[in-house]
Design a protein around this motif. Structure first.
Motif, PDB file in Angstrom:
ATOM      1  N   PHE A  91       0.849  -1.184   0.000  1.00  6.53           N
ATOM      2  CA  PHE A  91       0.000   0.000   0.000  1.00  6.53           C
ATOM      3  C   PHE A  91       0.887   1.237   0.000  1.00  6.53           C
ATOM      4  N   GLN A  99       4.418   2.711  -6.119  1.00 10.80           N
ATOM      5  CA  GLN A  99       3.301   3.121  -5.254  1.00 10.80           C
ATOM      6  C   GLN A  99       2.104   2.190  -5.454  1.00 10.80           C
ATOM      7  N   ARG A 104      -2.531  -3.762  -9.409  1.00 11.41           N
ATOM      8  CA  ARG A 104      -3.497  -2.909 -10.109  1.00 11.41           C
ATOM      9  C   ARG A 104      -3.100  -2.644 -11.564  1.00 11.41           C
ATOM     10  N   TYR A 184     -12.990   4.509  -4.891  1.00  8.43           N
ATOM     11  CA  TYR A 184     -13.343   5.883  -5.268  1.00  8.43           C
ATOM     12  C   TYR A 184     -14.866   5.992  -5.321  1.00  8.43           C
ATOM     13  N   ASN A 226      -0.525  11.708   5.997  1.00 12.56           N
ATOM     14  CA  ASN A 226       0.478  11.583   4.921  1.00 12.56           C
ATOM     15  C   ASN A 226       0.936  12.940   4.425  1.00 12.56           C
ATOM     16  N   ASP A 247      -5.265  13.291   3.145  1.00 17.04           N
ATOM     17  CA  ASP A 247      -4.576  12.019   2.890  1.00 17.04           C
ATOM     18  C   ASP A 247      -4.202  11.435   4.252  1.00 17.04           C
ATOM     19  N   TRP A 289      -8.788   9.843   1.215  1.00 18.09           N
ATOM     20  CA  TRP A 289      -7.958  10.641   0.300  1.00 18.09           C
ATOM     21  C   TRP A 289      -8.816  11.469  -0.644  1.00 18.09           C
ATOM     22  N   GLU A 314     -10.690   3.957   1.861  1.00 23.31           N
ATOM     23  CA  GLU A 314      -9.966   2.753   1.453  1.00 23.31           C
ATOM     24  C   GLU A 314      -9.679   1.816   2.628  1.00 23.31           C
TER      25      GLU A 314
HETATM   26  O1  LIG Z   1      -1.913   8.291  -7.760  1.00 19.11           O
HETATM   27  P1  LIG Z   1      -2.045   6.966  -7.041  1.00 19.11           P
HETATM   28  O2  LIG Z   1      -0.770   6.174  -7.065  1.00 19.11           O
HETATM   29  O3  LIG Z   1      -3.206   6.182  -7.551  1.00 19.11           O
HETATM   30  O4  LIG Z   1      -2.325   7.305  -5.535  1.00 19.11           O
HETATM   31  C1  LIG Z   1      -3.367   8.130  -5.162  1.00 19.11           C
HETATM   32  C2  LIG Z   1      -3.405   8.329  -3.647  1.00 19.11           C
HETATM   33  O5  LIG Z   1      -3.765   7.100  -3.050  1.00 19.11           O
HETATM   34  C3  LIG Z   1      -3.974   7.190  -1.643  1.00 19.11           C
HETATM   35  O6  LIG Z   1      -4.330   5.927  -1.165  1.00 19.11           O
HETATM   36  C4  LIG Z   1      -2.696   7.638  -0.971  1.00 19.11           C
HETATM   37  O7  LIG Z   1      -2.920   7.738   0.425  1.00 19.11           O
HETATM   38  C5  LIG Z   1      -2.245   8.950  -1.561  1.00 19.11           C
HETATM   39  O8  LIG Z   1      -1.009   9.334  -0.972  1.00 19.11           O
HETATM   40  C6  LIG Z   1      -2.094   8.823  -3.066  1.00 19.11           C
HETATM   41  O9  LIG Z   1      -1.757  10.089  -3.617  1.00 19.11           O
END
Ligand SMILES: O=P(O)(O)OC[C@H]1O[C@@H](O)[C@H](O)[C@@H](O)[C@@H]1O
Length: 356
Positions: A91, A99, A104, A184, A226, A247, A289, A314
């Motif tokens: 995560f 990231q 995914r 989302y 964050n 965040d 977020w 999330e």
């Molecule tokens: O742009 P990504 O990699 O999909 O991440 C989006 C966001 O996802 C969230 O889960 C994180 O806490 C954020 O820090 C991050 O910016």
């Protein structure tokens, strides 16, 4: 949640007693394949094989309940911006991988013969997907695993995602991972635009203003911010409302959380199972977020003003990674429902939403 012992090596097919079809496979954006799930009364959901990502969940009025950006890129290696990305085996930036890990942005396959999973017989529309690491994946994360995801549409339009992750290594090594259902939600307008009115009301003692979108269930909870170097704070006040970028990793969220959208007269109820916390099994982290205006503009796959109409809540395993010994399996489930709500300022009983 403790990992249960391995299941029998040659299980019977899960769907043996039910009548197909449970899903339909069609071409989606950029020619990527997606699964259509259709339920009673027009409920529906869509799942891309790319990322095993749910990208649509509609109610019986054909209203979209999830947010997907109009600028989402449906092309590897970019993950689809919106829906329900699966973050695994990492995560966020909690590790050395890219990231949110690689699940995914990998192509999953349909698993027509999954090990048995207790099924509500009323569920007639579901699909099982599976991800196994490729040789390339093993170079960046040297662990053999099987990740099975069942996406199911319930008779009342509820959407559930059940993850089963198994350590299939033969070299006797355990592995640990972090995880999230990066959901989302589509909301009317996240902005607590009447904060000034609220301040005025508080000052003048005229009454209580309740914003359009609020999250119930995380109040008074400790979180890691964050945006402030993961520093730990305690949430103050009642429900969470939004007036700027957020965040936060709420560390010990209860198994039910509600997102209340006053304008849309809709309440999302999230029920999570199996995501562990360090101390108490019934609570686990939830990340909240929203990028807000500046970060939205900086994101290539996100419209400038779209932050107003989305909110990520999330359910996750973040602070305490999950560890599996060879042969062990972990199961974690997220169930989403969207119920009509017609509360006005001051009439909401959070206990009813979360426990009722
Ligand atoms: O742009 P990504 O990699 O999909 O991440 C989006 C966001 O996802 C969230 O889960 C994180 O806490 C954020 O820090 C991050 O910016």
């Amino acid at each position: 949640m403790a990992a249960p012992p391995p299941s029998s090596p040659s299980p019977p097919p899960a769907a043996a007693t039910q009548q197909p079809p449970f899903y339909e496979l069609v071409k989606g954006a950029s020619g990527l394949e997606k699964v259509l799930l259709r339920g009673a009364r027009g409920f529906s959901a869509e799942v891309y094989l790319y990322g095993a990502q749910v990208t649509s969940w509609k109610n019986d009025h054909a209203e979209e309940l999830l947010f997907v950006s109009s600028k989402a890129i449906f092309k590897p290696p970019k993950a689809i911006r919106g829906g329900i990305p699966i973050c695994f085996p990492q995560f966020g930036t909690h590790g050395n991988l890219e990231q949110h890990g690689f699940a995914r942005n990998r192509l999953w396959t349909i698993d027509d013969n999954p090990p048995p999973l207790p099924v509500n017989p009323a569920i007639k529309s579901f699909v099982d997907l599976i991800l196994r690491p490729s040789d390339e994946d093993l170079k960046i994360w040297p662990h053999s695993f099987e990740f099975r995801l069942r996406v199911a549409l319930g008779p009342n339009g509820d959407l559930s995602l059940t993850s089963r992750i198994r350590n299939t290594s033969t070299d006797g090594r355990s592995f640990s991972y972090t995880f999230a259902y990066h959901t989302y939600f589509s909301v009317s307008d996240i902005r607590n635009i009447c904060m000034q009115v609220f301040a005025l009301m508080v000052l003048t003692g005229l009454g209580l203003f309740i914003s359009e979108v609020r999250v119930e269930g995380l109040e008074t909870m400790d979180y890691l911010d964050n945006l402030k170097g993961k520093e730990r704070f305690t949430e103050q006040g009642d429900a969470i409302v939004f007036e700027s970028e957020i965040d936060k990793v709420y560390l010990a969220a209860p198994s039910k959380i509600a997102i209340i959208d006053h304008e849309k007269k809709r309440t999302f109820v999230l029920t999570k199972e199996g995501l562990p916390d360090a101390v108490i099994a019934s609570v686990s982290p939830v990340v909240v977020w929203n990028p807000w205006d500046k970060k939205a503009k900086a994101m290539q796959d996100f419209g400038d003003g779209e932050y107003k109409h989305m909110l990520c809540v999330e359910p996750a395993a973040v602070e305490k990674p999950i560890t599996l010994k060879p042969g062990e399996e972990w199961k974690g489930r997220l169930a989403l429902s969207a119920v009509p709500s017609s509360y006005c300022s001051g009439q909401l009983d959070p206990l009813k939403v979360l426990q009722g």
